[in-house]
Write a protein that holds these residues in place. Sequence first.
Motif, PDB file in Angstrom:
ATOM      1  N   GLY A  96       0.795  -1.217   0.000  1.00 12.73           N
ATOM      2  CA  GLY A  96       0.000   0.000   0.000  1.00 12.73           C
ATOM      3  C   GLY A  96       0.828   1.267   0.000  1.00 12.73           C
ATOM      4  O   GLY A  96       0.286   2.366  -0.189  1.00 12.73           O
ATOM      5  N   GLU A  99       0.987   3.078  -3.491  1.00 12.18           N
ATOM      6  CA  GLU A  99      -0.231   3.822  -3.779  1.00 12.18           C
ATOM      7  C   GLU A  99      -0.269   5.141  -3.012  1.00 12.18           C
ATOM      8  O   GLU A  99      -0.749   6.157  -3.529  1.00 12.18           O
ATOM      9  N   GLU A 102       2.149   7.509  -4.697  1.00 13.02           N
ATOM     10  CA  GLU A 102       1.681   7.893  -6.029  1.00 13.02           C
ATOM     11  C   GLU A 102       0.817   9.155  -6.002  1.00 13.02           C
ATOM     12  O   GLU A 102       0.634   9.808  -7.035  1.00 13.02           O
ATOM     13  N   ARG A 107       3.741   7.327 -10.919  1.00  7.56           N
ATOM     14  CA  ARG A 107       4.140   5.924 -10.775  1.00  7.56           C
ATOM     15  C   ARG A 107       5.372   5.596 -11.609  1.00  7.56           C
ATOM     16  O   ARG A 107       6.178   4.737 -11.209  1.00  7.56           O
TER      17      ARG A 107
END
Length: 297
Positions: A96, A99, A102, A107
């Motif tokens: 996680g 993410e 990001e 990314r």
Amino acid sequence: MGSLFAGRLAHEDHDVSLIEVSGAMIEAIGEEGLRMIGRFGEQTYRLPVGPADRYTDAFELLIVFTKGMHTTSAMEAARHAIGPDTWALTVQNGIGNVEAIEAFVARDRIIMGMTNWPSTLIEPGLINIPGEGEIKIWAANGQTSENLEAISSALDEAGLNCKLDPGVEVAIWEKLAFNSALNSLAAVTGLTVGEMSDRQESRAIVFTIVDEVVTVARAKGLAVDVDHIRVSVEHAFTNHRQHKPSMLQDRLVGRRMEINTITGAVSKTGAALGIATPVTTTFANLLTIVDGEASRV
């Protein structure tokens, strides 16, 4: 871990700065330097250190070493130091974190991975590296690049045994299984690694959690090796008997525990895939209760 990476990169003459929130760490490193003992001998590195707002220019690379629940706040604090060409590297525990990063870095400029290097904080500004480790990394978008290779080479030349591994997600999940099992049981029961090993009941819980994490990982299409994880657990049982896993250390001093990116993340991912993880989920729930009670003290 951040101190280990910083010191080794500085040793190879890279321009390294430390972003730190602990006043004791900032004071100690500011006055005496970052001190390291153990695997690489006794070294001291004079490095800039301070909260994120000490720095004004964008960094080429941010290496994120916070616990998972602090990833977003750390990136938010450093937002002004992120430019259009800034890369980010995470070898944090759990899942996680990519993410979360990001939201601040595209990314295609994020590198993910895992490390099993040991690093222990002896006192503010002083760390011990008691043994050897390795790093495995790959691009979060799955694509190789010159920057990915350059960052890998820099870490490897710093003595950190870094390898490019397109299948690094397997290694991440294997470490997730290890951490979900040992950290969860330790934090709930207060057992050291050796005490877990000595009891049939605790060994059964550890390996049940490992099996549940492996089942979830395989449902995601990852070829995790359960035997490799079991060997790692048995190695810890034999060689790290006095160790208190990090979640237990956090609980003992009243810090928040790293639940949502480790045990809780496995439970959540399993539920999304329709995979039952009854023991892992029970421990995630217990840890959440304990964590909530601690936050009220």
